[in-house]
Structures are given as structure tokens and as C-alpha cells.
Design an enzyme around this catalytic site. Structure first.
Site, PDB file in Angstrom:
ATOM      1  CB  SER A  56      -0.905  -0.141   1.252  1.00 11.38           C
ATOM      2  OG  SER A  56      -0.417  -0.097   2.451  1.00 11.38           O
TER       3      SER A  56
ATOM      4  CG  HIS B  60      -3.877  -0.663  -2.456  1.00 17.94           C
ATOM      5  ND1 HIS B  60      -4.502   0.386  -2.350  1.00 17.94           N
ATOM      6  CD2 HIS B  60      -3.349  -1.047  -1.009  1.00 17.94           C
ATOM      7  CE1 HIS B  60      -4.379   0.893  -1.085  1.00 17.94           C
ATOM      8  NE2 HIS B  60      -4.108   0.157  -0.294  1.00 17.94           N
TER       9      HIS B  60
ATOM     10  CE  LYS C  90      -7.649   0.711   0.535  1.00 16.38           C
ATOM     11  NZ  LYS C  90      -7.284  -0.322   1.531  1.00 16.38           N
TER      12      LYS C  90
HETATM   13  C1  LIG Z   1      -7.067  -0.460   2.930  1.00 17.35           C
HETATM   14  C2  LIG Z   1      -6.524  -1.775   3.106  1.00 17.35           C
HETATM   15  C3  LIG Z   1      -7.085  -2.615   4.061  1.00 17.35           C
HETATM   16  C4  LIG Z   1      -8.180  -2.201   5.077  1.00 17.35           C
HETATM   17  O1  LIG Z   1      -9.561  -2.265   4.179  1.00 17.35           O
HETATM   18  P1  LIG Z   1     -10.633  -1.498   4.667  1.00 17.35           P
HETATM   19  O2  LIG Z   1     -11.788  -2.049   4.274  1.00 17.35           O
HETATM   20  O3  LIG Z   1     -10.334   0.004   4.448  1.00 17.35           O
HETATM   21  O4  LIG Z   1     -10.925  -1.778   6.345  1.00 17.35           O
HETATM   22  C5  LIG Z   1      -6.458  -3.978   4.366  1.00 17.35           C
HETATM   23  N1  LIG Z   1      -5.239  -4.167   3.634  1.00 17.35           N
HETATM   24  C6  LIG Z   1      -4.549  -3.312   2.860  1.00 17.35           C
HETATM   25  C7  LIG Z   1      -3.623  -3.733   2.263  1.00 17.35           C
HETATM   26  C8  LIG Z   1      -5.218  -1.929   2.651  1.00 17.35           C
HETATM   27  O5  LIG Z   1      -4.965  -1.240   1.861  1.00 17.35           O
END
Ligand SMILES: *Cc1c(COP(=O)(O)O)cnc(C)c1O
Length: 388
Positions: free
Chosen positions: A176, A204, A240
Site C-alpha cells: 500500500s 489495492h 477502494k
Molecule cells: C485499506 C487496506 C485494508 C483495510 O481495508 P478496509 O476495508 O479499509 O478496512 C487492508 N489491507 C490493505 C493492504 C489495505 O490497503
């Protein structure tokens, strides 16, 4: 009482204070904050779906029919047809036996690691994994062993040293903060050799990577077999690139059933509002039929990288819409971000200890709703700012 003020002050002094901005416009690459419009490079809405008319329509229709709240947890009558339809569509799409919806990706990671590992087990994690994978491992009480970023020989040594216990390899698919990819093919092979489970968090990558948008699993030759034999389990988020909220885990019948029986962050929480599931269902359809979004995004990533090379702006190895620019110092990273903000550009500085000291950076994310002109504006401003 606790003395929190000196603790907060120390954070401020160290340049680590976090604060929020309040936007007064819908999610878009152009956002309004405090009455001023900014061009934003910090959203995870990679395909520009968060405010897409078909999603808005689907959510509105579902709210009219089903109301707002789910009313209870999934196991206590909170599970409804919109949830069920989405789970089936996601399982089909991923080519897995089953999919299970979660309220957030964070909770999905907690449920997976605590349900599938316990005191006697070992969880191997990449050093740069997301905080929720780390927290899941801590909560599971398994032994947490971290290997250097992407270092498959270190991982192989760790796996061999720990024969006997149940072993899980857990990794971000797309990292990320760096935007680079996990070596999934090698991880899967190591899982088979060591009778371990490869758990991939593709928050992502889902809807962004691969011909169909299945994410990192599309970059290698995965099949239902990988899921059904219990060597692969994947988690993708819906907040996302899908533009909604929530997450799902795709895996074998047995894995998913185990999460339903034992996942505390699945069992002891209210189900997603049905209308959120309906919006995600619509998003999945839009994502599939509007393949141009993923193609355009891929083109913008290429454009960005080429333009940076031409301007001698150093880049990391990322081929994804997450494109970090290393600044190398907390104060300077914050100062550059502030200069950009004054010019109407929204880019976040990522400080240590979120990233390693010396690799403090600007984290730029691109979206299918940007165009090449937007990237030129950002890079012009960066060059001016760096020269100043
Ligand atoms: C954003 C993210 C999460 C968490 O997801 P949410 O639905 O926002 O709680 C978990 N793992 C990674 C790698 C992320 O980027």
C-alpha cells in the site's frame, strides 16, 4: 487523570501529528476543502466508481426496498438477499468455491488470521504488510515471523525451520505504501511445498490489475484448484477501486465455513447495510463492462512513469496506480506536500514510522478520472517545489 497533553505535544514536536481535512464535495479527483477546489492524488477510488450514477441508483433502489440498516449480525438474521447475491457474484468472478462478505478489510484480516491460526502455529509476513495483517497475527497468538520485503529465500528458510505447526504466508498483493507486487507465483509454490496456506490481501489490486480485474491472482495462472486445495485464500476490499465499502474473502468451502464458525470479527458485528452490498454488486458489473477504466488507468500509470523519467524524478519499482516519490525526511516531505497544497494539489506525505526512516515520501495515487494534463500539472509543481 492521564496526562495526554504532553504525549500529544511530543507527537507534534516530532512532526508526527495527524489531522483530518473535511471535504465539502463528493469523492472525485477534484475535491472542495474549506471552500477551495483541489486536484487530488490521494484517493483509492482508482476507477472513479465512488460517485458513479449506476452505483448511486442501485444503492437508492435497494434502500427503498430494504431500508437502511441490516439490523443484526449475519448469523443473527442480518444476512439478506442483497448480501447473498453479492457473495455469489464475487465467488463466480474470482473462480473460487465461495466468497464471504465482511464489513471492512481490517475485520476480514482479523477474522482470517485468528480463525486459521492459534498458539501452535506460525504466520509469516512480509515486512511491509498492512497494519491489519500484523494486528490479525498478534491477536491470533501465533508466532509472527516477518521476512524482508519480497525476500522469497528468507521466507523459504523460515518455512523450513518451522515444520510441524500449521503455517500461513500472509502478504499484501499490492503494497500500500510502495505500490509494488508480491511474488504470488513463488509464494503459492512455497505454500504447496510446505503444506502452508498463502493468504493474499489484495486491497489495492482488486478491480485494478489483470485483464478481467481479478487483481493480483490475474497476473499468474490461478485456478479454482488453488482455492479448493486450501493453498490460496484471498481478501479484496470493496472500499477502494470498487468505490463502495466492505470487503470479501474468497476461498474453499471449508475455509469460508471456518470463518463463519470462528471469525470473531465476522460473528460479533452488524452486517453491512444491504444497500451497500447492492451498490457493490452494481460496481462489479460496471467494472466488468467498462474495461476502459482499467485500461485508461494503466495508460496514465505509464504516462506518469515516462514523464518522471524524462524529468529525472526518481521512482520506485511500482507498476500500479500507487506511485511514491521518495523525499527522505519527515519535515521535508510535509513541506513539499504543503507547497503543493498551496498550489491546489492534494498529495499526502507519508512519514516514518509508517514507512522506514529515510524513505519518507509523497504517496501519489492515480485514478481513471485523471487525465494526462492533471499529471503534467502535478509534475510541473513538483519540479518547481523541489528546486525551491
Ligand atoms: C485499506 C487496506 C485494508 C483495510 O481495508 P478496509 O476495508 O479499509 O478496512 C487492508 N489491507 C490493505 C493492504 C489495505 O490497503
Amino acid at each position: 487523570m492521564f496526562d495526554l497533553s504532553s504525549q500529544l505535544a511530543a507527537r507534534k514536536d516530532a512532526g508526527l501529528y495527524r489531522s483530518r481535512m473535511t471535504s465539502s464535495s463528493p469523492q472525485d479527483v477534484r475535491v472542495v476543502i474549506d471552500g477551495r477546489e483541489y486536484l487530488s492524488f490521494c484517493s483509492n477510488d482508482y476507477l472513479g466508481l465512488a460517485a458513479h450514477p449506476e452505483l448511486i441508483h442501485a444503492m437508492g433502489e435497494c434502500v427503498s426496498g430494504w431500508g437502511v440498516g441490516a439490523g443484526a449480525s449475519h448469523l443473527l438474521a442480518g444476512h439478506s438477499e442483497p448480501h447473498e447475491e453479492l457473495e455469489q457474484a464475487l465467488a463466480n468472478f474470482m473462480g473460487a468455491e465461495r466468497a464471504l462478505l465482511f464489513s471492512t478489510g481490517y475485520m476480514a484480516n482479523l477474522a482470517v488470521l485468528t480463525s486459521l491460526a492459534g498458539r501452535a502455529d506460525v504466520i509469516h509476513q512480509d515486512k511491509l504488510n498492512h497494519a491489519s495483517l500484523i494486528d490479525g497475527a498478534l491477536l491470533s497468538r501465533a508466532s509472527l515471523q516477518r521476512y524482508p520485503h519480497l525476500d522469497m529465500s528468507a521466507l523459504a528458510r523460515q518455512l523450513e525451520a518451522d515444520n510441524g505447526a500449521r503455517q500461513i504466508i500472509a502478504s499484501d498483493g499490492v503494497f500500500s505504501m510502495d505500490g509494488d507486487l508480491a511474488p504470488l507465483a513463488e509464494m503459492l509454490e512455497l505454500s504447496r511445498e510446505n503444506d502452508a496456506l498463502c493468504y493474499i490481501d489484495d486491497a489495492h489490486g482488486f478491480a485494478v490489475l489483470g485483464e478481467q480485474g481479478r487483481g493480483i491472482v490475474d497476473t499468474i495462472d490461478t485456478r479454482c484448484k488453488d482455492y479448493s486445495e486450501g493453498h490460496l485464500l484471498s481478501m479484496c476490499t470493496l472500499g477502494k477501486a470498487i468505490g463502495c465499502f466492505g470487503a470479501f474473502v474468497a476461498g474453499s468451502e471449508e475455509m469460508i465455513e471456518t470463518l463463519i464458525q470462528q471469525g470473531r470479527s465476522y460473528i460479533y458485528t452488524t452486517a453491512l447495510p444491504p444497500a451497500v452490498a447492492a451498490a457493490s454488486y452494481a460496481a462489479l458489473e460496471v467494472m466488468m463492462k467498462e474495461g476502459w477504466r482499467r485500461e485508461k488507468l494503466g495508460g496514465l500509470v505509464e504516462y506518469f512513469k515516462t514523464a518522471c523519467r524524462q524529468r529525472n524524478i526518481p521512482l520506485l519499482a511500482s507498476t500500479t496506480p500507487i506511485q511514491p516519490i521518495i523525499i527522505g525526511d519527515n519535515d521535508r516531505a510535509v513541506a513539499v506536500a504543503e507547497t503543493l497544497k498551496q498550489q491546489g494539489l492534494l498529495v499526502f506525505a507519508i512519514r516514518s514510522p509508517t514507512v522506514a526512516a529515510g524513505s519518507e515520501r509523497l504517496r501519489i495515487t492515480l485514478s481513471a478520472t485523471h487525465d494526462e494534463g492533471d499529471i503534467d500539472v502535478l509534475l510541473d509543481a513538483l519540479e518547481d517545489g523541489a528546486a525551491a
